[in-house]
Design an enzyme around this catalytic site. Sequence first.
Site, PDB file in Angstrom:
ATOM      1  N   ASP A   1      27.870 -44.574 -69.524  1.00 43.70           N
ATOM      2  CA  ASP A   1      26.631 -45.337 -70.163  1.00 43.70           C
ATOM      3  C   ASP A   1      25.834 -45.877 -69.280  1.00 43.70           C
ATOM      4  OD1 ASP A   1      26.551 -47.897 -71.556  1.00 43.70           O
ATOM      5  OD2 ASP A   1      27.164 -49.391 -70.589  1.00 43.70           O
TER       6      ASP A   1
ATOM      7  N   GLU B   1      25.719 -47.595 -66.690  1.00 43.91           N
ATOM      8  CA  GLU B   1      26.655 -46.968 -64.613  1.00 43.91           C
ATOM      9  C   GLU B   1      25.512 -46.589 -64.192  1.00 43.91           C
ATOM     10  OE1 GLU B   1      29.686 -46.758 -63.629  1.00 43.91           O
ATOM     11  OE2 GLU B   1      29.975 -48.949 -65.581  1.00 43.91           O
TER      12      GLU B   1
ATOM     13  N   ASP C   1      32.740 -47.631 -70.983  1.00 47.06           N
ATOM     14  CA  ASP C   1      31.821 -46.862 -70.128  1.00 47.06           C
ATOM     15  C   ASP C   1      32.130 -45.717 -70.209  1.00 47.06           C
ATOM     16  OD1 ASP C   1      30.633 -50.149 -68.701  1.00 47.06           O
ATOM     17  OD2 ASP C   1      33.044 -50.179 -67.991  1.00 47.06           O
TER      18      ASP C   1
END
Length: 426
Positions: A158, A161, A193
């Site tokens: 993602d 991140e 994520d």
Amino acid sequence: METRLEVRLREPNPLFTRWLERWLREAERRQQKSQFKLRQALESLKSYPLPLSSGRDCSILRGFGGTLCQLIDEELRQHKGLQLVPHEVVVQEHYEQQVQEVIRQIHEKQMEQQRRQDKRSKPKKPTKKEQLELVALEERERLVKMQPGGFKLLLLVDTQETSGKNKRVLDQTRSYLESFGAQHEVRRLTIGDFLWIAQDSEGNELVLPYIVERKRMDDLASSIRDGRFHEQKHRLQQSGLQKIIYLVEDYGDNEQIGLPLDSLLQALANARVQTGVQVVRTENHYRSMSYLAGMSRSLGQIFARKMLHSVDRGSLVKSSCVLTDSELGLLKFRALYEDSAKNAQLTVREVFVQQLLQLHSLSLERAMAIVEQYPTPRCLLEAYDESPDPKEARLLLSRIPYGPLERPLGDKISQCLHEFYTTHFR
């Protein structure tokens, strides 16, 4: 044709909202611990659809303790002393004005629709937007098949991140993954994520049944305090991906994290037992990326010789993904992305769950137990109307079991919900 209007106030409690925003700004400026409770109370107040007339009425909402309710009542008394018109009258006038505005807008919209129908003599050519929507729909419905060895596995990261205020630290995600030799790509994900996709030479992408939600201990504590933990857990369960992994990183000695460590470990244990998610703890960010790289290698070995084909979400939920099968049905990445977006169209059942979570003492497990018995607010209201006497209606939900131990919801929650859904604003 008779039109039924349902009026929802844009801002049912503007006065209380303004006070809470002012107190929150002051608490943040002074770095007081009360800012977390004030932020939670403000979010609950903004989600509540009905006007409140006192601090005592606010006690049914999450984040409103006795001190905060008393503070609102004191502020309200001072405010009334400065006004000639009572607060209840102001709220009533504000509500009536918004009702008239809604009626006016609907009338204008109906007139505009009638004018357009009168002008429409023949079917119009689809607009560019409509053509793109039709192409997207056809692409989602098109069956995709991937032969063994005809695709590559890719770890999606993602964008959150790899970007943010502390970009130097967050960029370590990519550098660590590159050092471990993990093939990855940074994209915006609407849920989770990290996840893995199978990508063929034509650009088709199928999502492997694994999704990772990464949390540091301090972030986990923050998400539990403000209710994001339950919401994220619910959205992950609704995604259609069967293997949900919580990747939890230690934060130093885990002392300055905002909540007792035992409370966090208990929350993780509850998530593991009640919803079946897998919890993986790591010492630091480096170890987390090492774990993801290891997962990429393992999944590459497992899926390399399998036949993959696309399925819709409904078919995926009904069947279980058995990794020993030679052929597996997987979701398309585009379908997962669009269906999991926060602004995607929600069902009445999902909206009902989110509304219940805003009330004090209503956990996700309790809310889901209520929705299993009464899928929509209408079903609940009809059950209240069919109760033979008011006392039985107030205790209607008290015996509903929830959680793995199947404990009853109890009289207090049942009475609170009955008051919330049967109190009419006049």
